[in-house]
Design an enzyme around this catalytic site. Structure first.
Site, PDB file in Angstrom:
ATOM      1  N   MET A   1       0.794  -1.223   0.177  1.00 52.54           N
ATOM      2  CA  MET A   1       0.520  -0.105   0.133  1.00 52.54           C
ATOM      3  C   MET A   1       0.854   1.918   0.246  1.00 52.54           C
ATOM      4  O   MET A   1       2.236   1.268   0.453  1.00 52.54           O
ATOM      5  CB  MET A   1      -0.966   0.424   1.436  1.00 52.54           C
ATOM      6  N   HIS A   2       0.617   2.371  -0.333  1.00 57.32           N
ATOM      7  CA  HIS A   2       1.126   3.802  -0.027  1.00 57.32           C
ATOM      8  C   HIS A   2       1.489   4.265  -1.058  1.00 57.32           C
ATOM      9  O   HIS A   2       2.214   5.300  -0.847  1.00 57.32           O
ATOM     10  CB  HIS A   2       1.462   4.014   1.484  1.00 57.32           C
TER      11      HIS A   2
ATOM     12  N   ASP B   1      -2.231  -5.088  -0.275  1.00 57.42           N
ATOM     13  CA  ASP B   1      -2.686  -6.009   0.513  1.00 57.42           C
ATOM     14  C   ASP B   1      -3.141  -6.206   1.408  1.00 57.42           C
ATOM     15  O   ASP B   1      -3.719  -7.886   1.765  1.00 57.42           O
ATOM     16  CB  ASP B   1      -0.525  -6.627   0.659  1.00 57.42           C
TER      17      ASP B   1
END
Length: 499
Positions: free
Chosen positions: A81-82, A240
């Site tokens: 992520m991110h 995820d």
């Protein structure tokens, strides 16, 4: 027999699963790639590495596959992520991706809080401003690399960039977008308010789709490079943790998962997007349509155990390290460990706090220390469980996956500290399984993700709490919580002595 592929784009490697209609993993391929860490706190990757290694992994999978290649119907993705990937107007990558574990953006986080206000930020995005999220990275580039920012036409998250390279189509989906601080989580749309307040052109944000929606097919070029048929349907996939939840059957109200890897996660399904956890836990869109999930994070969960092994017992394997922990009583003979090796996320969000062993004496043996480490990790995860309960959630069963599910004594410890029934799955593939399930559902194999989970997942073991141990751990948990308050100031003063 028909097949689908789940691609899990992790921080250190891409893992590719081939699954059949029975939910069996038929093949598994993993390809690693490096981190780029030019300065302390920086963590980047070259997005081209993701593409090259995924194509190589798919080609290897196809080469080893003995069935009919045309029977591979669908593909979906899970991803770290991110991370920020910036593309220009020709959709070329402008700089290395800045990853989730990059911590250079503290200044930008404080700016977001000042401009937006903490209350409004939580109202819109359901999450506080933390260094890991995407928006602070975007603001960092705007400030420090203005020439890159000016050329930027769109940003993508890591797995969305990989999917774009396989299909030629630009999309993001709700579960990953929820980790940017630019999404109106409850409204499931990019927030005009967040963009306008912080000087971000909303056109930088990619089109949004649901995790199970088809986002094209693979291109002719990818078909040639991998050996797959160009008719393979590609589905959006998920973050995820969202895919880990799907792959663990966390698909309805009250379902909760504990995942212990390098970090640790306690994740619980939410049917509504309007609840208020005051930013104490993360609140994201689920990969299951119209669902959400709340999540607490222990930064150094499994890492605490691997750190202890590397420093104090490098010569042995993990199974040997854990031998004898069942003979150590609850409380590790008066030894307490807090797993703050790299700071903490839930419930403290404190980058300065550091780990402690409390109560050491000359009688303690290595197995006492090992049990204390396991108990400390589990206490930290229990902080998230307690936040959920304080907000009215009823948690009586937890699915345990990852490293914490590999030892029966640790599983029993989780049951006793969480005071829940702990269950272990027969086949645990985590996010890759969730990605494959999204492809199976999207391909029409099942009427719902829940129906897919019922077919693919089964429980092999369960552990019920021991009431005597539960009561002992309740008292120890209070002592554990006191350690943070007692050592916070000490650790801040020790900052000057750290490397």
């Amino acid at each position: 027999m028909k097949y689908v592929i789940g691609v899990d784009l992790g921080t250190s490697a891409v893992k590719i699963l081939l699954m059949n209609q029975k939910g069996e993993v038929c093949q598994e391929v993993s390809k690693s790639y490096p981190l780029i860490q030019e300065k302390s706190g920086y963590s980047e990757q070259n997005p081209e590495e993701w593409v090259e290694k995924t194509i190589a992994g798919l080609a290897e999978l196809v080469d080893q596959f003995e069935g009919n290649i045309e029977a591979i119907e669908g593909m979906s993705f899970s991803g770290q992520m991110h991370g920020l990937v910036l593309l220009d107007h020709d959709h070329q990558v402008l700089r290395n991706a800045i990853l989730w574990n990059d911590t250079r953006t503290t200044k930008q986080c404080r700016e977001i809080e000042r401009v937006v206000g903490k209350e409004k930020l939580l109202e819109i995005t359901k999450n506080p401003a933390l260094e890991g999220f995407t928006l602070p990275k975007l603001l960092w580039v705007k400030e420090h690399e203005p020439e890159v920012f000016e050329k930027s036409a769109i940003f993508l998250l890591p797995k969305d960039y990989l999917r774009y390279r396989l299909t030629g189509l630009l999309h993001s989906e709700y579960s990953d977008a929820a980790g940017t601080l630019l999404l109106d989580v409850a409204g499931k749309k990019w927030s005009k308010d967040m963009c306008e307040l912080l000087g971000i052109n909303i056109e930088l944000c990619p089109p949004l789709v649901a995790s199970h929606e088809q986002t094209g097919t693979i291109t002719n070029e990818i078909a040639e490079q991998t050996g797959l048929f160009k008719t393979v349907k590609v589905f959006a996939g998920g973050a995820d943790n969202a895919c880990g939840a799907i792959g663990s059957g966390i698909l309805s109200e009250g379902n909760t998962m504990c995942s212990i890897g390098t970090s640790g996660v306690v994740l619980s399904y939410e049917a509504r997007g309007d609840q208020d956890f005051a930013g104490k836990v993360h609140y994201f869109n689920h990969g299951e349509a119209d669902g959400f999930y709340t999540m607490g994070v222990t930064l150094a969960a499994g890492y605490s155990l691997s750190w202890f092994k590397d420093v104090f017992a490098e010569e042995i394997d993990f199974d040997t390290l854990l031998e004898g922990i069942e003979d150590v009583p609850v409380g590790a003979n008066g030894l307490l460990f807090t797993p703050y090796l790299v700071g903490e996320r839930t419930p403290h969000a404190d980058s300065a706090i550091r780990a402690s062993f409390i109560g050491m004496d000359a009688s303690h043996e290595r197995k006492d220390f090992v049990r204390a480490v396991l108990e400390g990790i589990t206490f930290s995860l229990n902080e998230s469980i307690e936040i959920f309960r304080e907000n009215g959630k009823n948690i009586d069963t937890v699915v345990s996956i990852g490293g914490g599910a590999k030892n029966e004594h640790w599983l029993q410890m989780q049951a006793d500290i969480f005071n829940v029934k702990i269950v272990k799955l027969a086949s645990e593939q985590g996010p890759g399984m969730g990605a494959a399930m999204l492809a199976a559902f999207g391909s029409g194999w099942f009427a719902s993700l829940q129906e897919c989970a019922d077919a693919f997942l089964s429980i092999t073991e369960s552990y019920k709490p021991n009431e005597e141990n539960v009561q002992k751990y309740k008292q120890l948990f209070k002592l554990y919580q006191d350690v943070y308050k007692s050592t916070k100031q000490l650790n801040e003063e020790l900052l000057v002595y750290r490397k």
